[in-house]
Design a protein around this motif. Sequence first.
Motif, PDB file in Angstrom:
ATOM      1  N   ARG A  83       0.914  -1.189   0.253  1.00 28.33           N
ATOM      2  CA  ARG A  83       0.108  -0.176  -0.086  1.00 28.33           C
ATOM      3  C   ARG A  83       1.026   1.291  -0.031  1.00 28.33           C
ATOM      4  N   LYS A  84       1.978   1.238   0.636  1.00 27.65           N
ATOM      5  CA  LYS A  84       2.913   2.323   0.692  1.00 27.65           C
ATOM      6  C   LYS A  84       3.345   2.727  -0.557  1.00 27.65           C
ATOM      7  N   ALA A  85       3.850   1.532  -1.171  1.00 29.14           N
ATOM      8  CA  ALA A  85       4.525   1.858  -2.570  1.00 29.14           C
ATOM      9  C   ALA A  85       3.570   2.326  -3.535  1.00 29.14           C
ATOM     10  N   ALA A  86       2.230   1.736  -3.445  1.00 21.88           N
ATOM     11  CA  ALA A  86       0.933   2.164  -4.269  1.00 21.88           C
ATOM     12  C   ALA A  86       0.674   3.790  -4.076  1.00 21.88           C
ATOM     13  N   LEU A  87       0.766   4.084  -2.953  1.00 16.74           N
ATOM     14  CA  LEU A  87       0.724   5.710  -2.357  1.00 16.74           C
ATOM     15  C   LEU A  87       1.816   6.438  -2.883  1.00 16.74           C
ATOM     16  N   GLU A  88       2.986   5.894  -2.965  1.00 16.02           N
ATOM     17  CA  GLU A  88       4.070   6.580  -3.172  1.00 16.02           C
ATOM     18  C   GLU A  88       4.215   6.850  -4.903  1.00 16.02           C
ATOM     19  N   LEU A  89       3.692   5.901  -5.564  1.00 15.63           N
ATOM     20  CA  LEU A  89       3.598   6.128  -6.991  1.00 15.63           C
ATOM     21  C   LEU A  89       2.434   6.965  -7.352  1.00 15.63           C
ATOM     22  N   LEU A  90       1.518   7.331  -6.650  1.00 16.11           N
ATOM     23  CA  LEU A  90       0.513   8.385  -6.853  1.00 16.11           C
ATOM     24  C   LEU A  90       0.845   9.493  -6.514  1.00 16.11           C
ATOM     25  N   LEU A  91       1.860   9.679  -5.524  1.00 16.74           N
ATOM     26  CA  LEU A  91       2.433  10.948  -5.119  1.00 16.74           C
ATOM     27  C   LEU A  91       3.325  11.234  -6.023  1.00 16.74           C
ATOM     28  N   SER A  92       4.053  10.424  -6.643  1.00 21.07           N
ATOM     29  CA  SER A  92       4.992  11.087  -7.622  1.00 21.07           C
ATOM     30  C   SER A  92       4.390  11.732  -9.096  1.00 21.07           C
ATOM     31  N   ASP A  93       3.209  11.608  -9.057  1.00 20.40           N
ATOM     32  CA  ASP A  93       2.689  12.351 -10.132  1.00 20.40           C
ATOM     33  C   ASP A  93       1.584  13.460  -9.780  1.00 20.40           C
ATOM     34  N   HIS A  94       1.819  13.602  -8.268  1.00 19.52           N
ATOM     35  CA  HIS A  94       0.810  14.519  -7.820  1.00 19.52           C
ATOM     36  C   HIS A  94       1.399  15.963  -7.870  1.00 19.52           C
ATOM     37  N   LEU A  95       0.681  16.961  -8.252  1.00 16.74           N
ATOM     38  CA  LEU A  95       1.194  18.319  -8.580  1.00 16.74           C
ATOM     39  C   LEU A  95       0.276  19.414  -7.754  1.00 16.74           C
ATOM     40  N   GLY A  96       0.582  19.739  -6.452  1.00 14.19           N
ATOM     41  CA  GLY A  96      -0.095  20.479  -5.756  1.00 14.19           C
ATOM     42  C   GLY A  96       0.530  20.503  -4.022  1.00 14.19           C
ATOM     43  N   ASP A  97       0.315  21.764  -3.652  1.00 13.44           N
ATOM     44  CA  ASP A  97       0.605  21.842  -2.424  1.00 13.44           C
ATOM     45  C   ASP A  97      -0.520  21.561  -1.262  1.00 13.44           C
ATOM     46  N   CYS A  98      -0.429  20.837  -0.062  1.00 10.63           N
ATOM     47  CA  CYS A  98      -1.189  20.347   0.688  1.00 10.63           C
ATOM     48  C   CYS A  98      -1.331  21.781   1.676  1.00 10.63           C
TER      49      CYS A  98
END
Length: 570
Positions: A83-98
């Motif tokens: 699950r952590k790896a899946a989330l990190e793959l999603l984050l690698s393509d995430h463009l925005g500031d929390c």
Amino acid sequence: MPRLTIDNRQVEVEQGATILDAADKLGVEIPTMCFLKGCEPSTSCMVCVVKVDGMNNLAPACATIAADGMRIQSNSDQVRQARKAALELLLSDHLGDCMGPCQTTCPARMNIPLMIRQIAAGKLADAIVTVKKDIALPAVLGRICPAPCEKSCRRAVFDEAVSICLLKRYVADVDLRSANPYLPQCSPKRGKRVAIIGAGPAGLAAAYYLQQDGFDCTLFDDHEQPGGMLRYALCSTGILPVSSNHPVCGTGVPPVCYNHQQAPPTPSEAADGAKLPRDVLDKEIALILKLGIEFRGQTPIGDALPMEDLRKDFHAVFVAVGELKPDAARAMGLEAGQNGIAVDAGTYQTNLPGVFAGGDAVRKRRLTVRAVADGKEAAASICQYLSGQTVTGPDKPFNTRIGKLKDGEIEVFLQGVSSTSRVTPAANDGGLSDKEARDEASRCLHCDCRKPQSCKLRRYAEQYDAKGTRYHAPRRLFTRQLQHPQTPATPGGLIYEPGKCIDCGICIQIAAHAGEKLGLTFVGRGFDVRVAVPFGRSIAEGLQKAAAQCAEACPTGALALTFDIDSGTT
């Protein structure tokens, strides 16, 4: 009816139910990003994977039909790592500031964007709550803080930074002038007492937050009144003097000045000193003490009142005495560090159990905002200690960052934002009027996410300690679509930021179910696939009926109402 076992617990479900349905029936939480009840599972995120005994690969719980006799592990190390790896793959393509750059730069991590939106909406009662959640002395800091937050404001790339410090001062001043200034509600008494040595910015802040958590606080100080260097300032420390009754240095404590052979203040220090009227300091300190905090002035900790006695009489001690020499630290039984008392950087714990330290007693950089932040963060650690929890220090919310803007991106942020220049206060005291504050607040670019609390990607990234930088992908240009009109169902309209989209397809299905003529669809191929309106049409044309439902269902901040979902403000 199939009977299966999840984490050694049996459950019976209807025919055709999924593993996710079975887990829900047991109350077992399995994270999902691309799943919504009533929609077909897409299994694109793979965040809901579980281990099914007898299967070689992990299975997506949202789409795997429960079978009789299944044995499932939902929280094993293997599952968590996947699950952590899946989330990190999603984050690698995430463009925005929390969080906006201003908030991450603020030493106190105050939610500056939310405060600004509340000011713009005229919700000043909400704004002071936002401010004091993280800053105990906002009227003081609104006058003397060097505003590191403004140095990171994206607006400065275009013209000038938003006047964050003056807006904070405005909110605090309005509150101080009101008939009933804001007082937070305190939790029930816990029967634990905390001694705070030093009634300066760090000590006052620690007492403010600990008292709210139900701990009885006593402030000890060797001066007659609380305030520390805000009241009794050294002239060349960069902390601005409040009083000016000493002819040489402008401070109220001549012997300290002479003993340290300090130079007279520079013209800028002397001018800035006038920005902090004594009555403002007195009023903010009085509000802090009004929570029930006891102040014992002219009570130095030493021979008359040793540290050992404090540790016997109180359940915890916080040392916030200001600058401290190594010999003085050792005399209190504390290990000396390079810049004062040695502490754990994350928890403020010293070598003595139950004794914490912060502010100028542990660091060289003498910033009031940093001292106030230390007091708040140390209070979180002390609360954990007194509650019998593992002391881990204050929570560090997950954050992703766009980073340095590329050519053309600042213009995207400027869409729909006031184009006026930075407001110069007309009042002689340098404060903003109501109109000036609203005009200045309207200049904010809203860099932070509109769904910081409800974003599933952020929540699960925190839960699984996912790193946004584990996998590197070329950064796309930041884009934002604001064409959606205001309607009763979508006040302020809809905002779409494709860079935050995880291609879950939920909004596509919702639009289809709502009978949208155009709706949404996937465009592009491979890694370039994106959700968009067919035929290159606008988001306003694509979502004429289901905009609000799509925004509510979006697992990230890609689709959100311009009317802020999490904060209730525009």
